[in-house]
Motif scaffolding. Structure first.
Motif, PDB file in Angstrom:
ATOM      1  N   TYR A  26      -1.914  15.818   0.211  1.00  0.00           N
ATOM      2  CA  TYR A  26      -2.138  14.420  -0.157  1.00  0.00           C
ATOM      3  C   TYR A  26      -3.293  13.849   0.662  1.00  0.00           C
ATOM      4  O   TYR A  26      -3.570  14.315   1.765  1.00  0.00           O
ATOM      5  N   THR A  45       0.642  12.040 -11.600  1.00  0.00           N
ATOM      6  CA  THR A  45       1.063  11.597 -10.264  1.00  0.00           C
ATOM      7  C   THR A  45       1.227  10.090 -10.170  1.00  0.00           C
ATOM      8  O   THR A  45       0.527   9.326 -10.846  1.00  0.00           O
ATOM      9  N   ASP A  46       2.160   9.681  -9.305  1.00  0.00           N
ATOM     10  CA  ASP A  46       2.226   8.300  -8.845  1.00  0.00           C
ATOM     11  C   ASP A  46       0.989   8.024  -7.979  1.00  0.00           C
ATOM     12  O   ASP A  46       0.326   8.949  -7.497  1.00  0.00           O
ATOM     13  N   VAL A  48      -0.294   5.161  -4.805  1.00  0.00           N
ATOM     14  CA  VAL A  48       0.094   4.059  -3.926  1.00  0.00           C
ATOM     15  C   VAL A  48      -1.109   3.200  -3.565  1.00  0.00           C
ATOM     16  O   VAL A  48      -2.157   3.725  -3.178  1.00  0.00           O
ATOM     17  N   TYR A  73       2.256  -1.157  -3.404  1.00  0.00           N
ATOM     18  CA  TYR A  73       2.864  -0.948  -4.715  1.00  0.00           C
ATOM     19  C   TYR A  73       2.662   0.508  -5.118  1.00  0.00           C
ATOM     20  O   TYR A  73       1.610   1.094  -4.843  1.00  0.00           O
ATOM     21  N   VAL A  74       3.692   1.068  -5.756  1.00  0.00           N
ATOM     22  CA  VAL A  74       3.590   2.429  -6.269  1.00  0.00           C
ATOM     23  C   VAL A  74       3.438   2.356  -7.785  1.00  0.00           C
ATOM     24  O   VAL A  74       4.361   1.941  -8.492  1.00  0.00           O
ATOM     25  N   VAL A  94      -2.991   6.165  -1.502  1.00  0.00           N
ATOM     26  CA  VAL A  94      -2.376   7.432  -1.121  1.00  0.00           C
ATOM     27  C   VAL A  94      -2.032   8.166  -2.408  1.00  0.00           C
ATOM     28  O   VAL A  94      -1.349   7.610  -3.284  1.00  0.00           O
ATOM     29  N   GLU A  95      -2.522   9.388  -2.530  1.00  0.00           N
ATOM     30  CA  GLU A  95      -2.304  10.161  -3.754  1.00  0.00           C
ATOM     31  C   GLU A  95      -2.659  11.614  -3.484  1.00  0.00           C
ATOM     32  O   GLU A  95      -3.281  11.925  -2.466  1.00  0.00           O
ATOM     33  N   PRO A  96      -2.260  12.513  -4.387  1.00  0.00           N
ATOM     34  CA  PRO A  96      -2.574  13.925  -4.149  1.00  0.00           C
ATOM     35  C   PRO A  96      -4.081  14.164  -4.145  1.00  0.00           C
ATOM     36  O   PRO A  96      -4.837  13.466  -4.837  1.00  0.00           O
TER      37      PRO A  96
ATOM     38  N   MET B   1       6.458  -5.025  -5.998  1.00  0.00           N
ATOM     39  CA  MET B   1       5.605  -5.290  -4.841  1.00  0.00           C
ATOM     40  C   MET B   1       6.453  -5.232  -3.561  1.00  0.00           C
ATOM     41  O   MET B   1       7.532  -5.804  -3.499  1.00  0.00           O
ATOM     42  N   ILE B   2       5.962  -4.534  -2.573  1.00  0.00           N
ATOM     43  CA  ILE B   2       6.706  -4.340  -1.328  1.00  0.00           C
ATOM     44  C   ILE B   2       5.936  -4.999  -0.192  1.00  0.00           C
ATOM     45  O   ILE B   2       4.786  -4.642   0.084  1.00  0.00           O
ATOM     46  N   GLU B  22       8.856   5.401  -2.728  1.00  0.00           N
ATOM     47  CA  GLU B  22       8.728   6.827  -2.998  1.00  0.00           C
ATOM     48  C   GLU B  22       7.532   7.053  -3.914  1.00  0.00           C
ATOM     49  O   GLU B  22       7.339   6.303  -4.884  1.00  0.00           O
ATOM     50  N   MET B  23       6.724   8.063  -3.605  1.00  0.00           N
ATOM     51  CA  MET B  23       5.568   8.448  -4.422  1.00  0.00           C
ATOM     52  C   MET B  23       5.719   9.936  -4.684  1.00  0.00           C
ATOM     53  O   MET B  23       5.624  10.735  -3.762  1.00  0.00           O
ATOM     54  N   ASN B  24       5.974  10.311  -5.929  1.00  0.00           N
ATOM     55  CA  ASN B  24       6.295  11.699  -6.234  1.00  0.00           C
ATOM     56  C   ASN B  24       7.455  12.128  -5.301  1.00  0.00           C
ATOM     57  O   ASN B  24       8.467  11.442  -5.262  1.00  0.00           O
ATOM     58  N   TYR B  26       7.293  12.213  -2.022  1.00  0.00           N
ATOM     59  CA  TYR B  26       7.010  11.706  -0.674  1.00  0.00           C
ATOM     60  C   TYR B  26       7.642  10.331  -0.490  1.00  0.00           C
ATOM     61  O   TYR B  26       7.843   9.603  -1.455  1.00  0.00           O
ATOM     62  N   PHE B  28       7.658   6.610   1.917  1.00  0.00           N
ATOM     63  CA  PHE B  28       7.100   5.676   2.890  1.00  0.00           C
ATOM     64  C   PHE B  28       8.286   5.055   3.620  1.00  0.00           C
ATOM     65  O   PHE B  28       9.198   4.522   2.982  1.00  0.00           O
TER      66      PHE B  28
END
Lengths: 117, 117
Positions: A26, A45-46, A48, A73-74, A94-96, B1-2, B22-24, B26, B28
């Motif tokens: 990532y 992929t998600d 962030v 936010y995701v 943040v991503e692959p 939104m976080i 959560e992202m995929n 992974y 936080f």
């Protein structure tokens, strides 16, 4: 040690994510955004968004969210979205590794991938 | 939104990471740290520390780094490290789902995994 504001000071252009760190497969990227991006999605992929300074919006098909400094936010994979910022906003993504900024919708705003600062 | 500070306001204990996104595969996590943690490593994964407020140190075998607000560090997989904060420090961790805070060195400071706030 990576200082986010020091890294942001190294570039001024908009919509061109710069890699600052890698964790497994990532990447953490910094991007300055201003104005409207293009509608796109990332089918695999998600993704962030973390707002480091300023504020931004993300438009979705049925809603628009606002993110201020210290908010994240995701965006789920496959979901169409369009980032927007009225004034310059500093964002960490943040991503692959290998994700292209415009997803499947390549064009003028497609940035070179895997550019480190 | 976080909102990170809203999430930090929801707990007060130290060394107990809370999942906020959560992202995929992974996660936080937010954690408040104060004092000394234990030496440990994560044999299967890198681990990202991002200081949201305050300052912390991470001791390694041959050096100690200091992280201030707005700074991040990627601890490579398998590398022994010991986090430390003289005063309370608010940190965001990014790592694969399932990572235990004390790595292979379970004990009194081992926190329950996958606790969401």
């Amino acid at each position: 040690m990576i200082n986010l504001q020091d890294k942001f000071a190294k570039f001024s252009e908009h919509w061109t994510p710069k890699v600052i760190a890698e964790m497994n497969d990532y990447q953490f990227k910094l991007v300055k955004i201003e104005g409207e991006f293009v509608w796109h999605n990332h089918s695999d992929t998600d993704e962030v968004f973390i707002v480091v300074e300023g504020k931004m919006k993300i438009e979705f098909e049925h809603e628009t969210i606002e993110l201020n400094q210290g908010e994240m936010y995701v965006v789920p994979k496959g979901v169409q979205h369009k980032p927007y910022a009225e004034q310059e906003c500093k964002v960490m993504l943040v991503e692959p590794k290998g994700v292209v900024n415009t997803g499947e919708n390549s064009g003028d705003l497609t940035a070179q991938n895997d550019v480190w600062i």
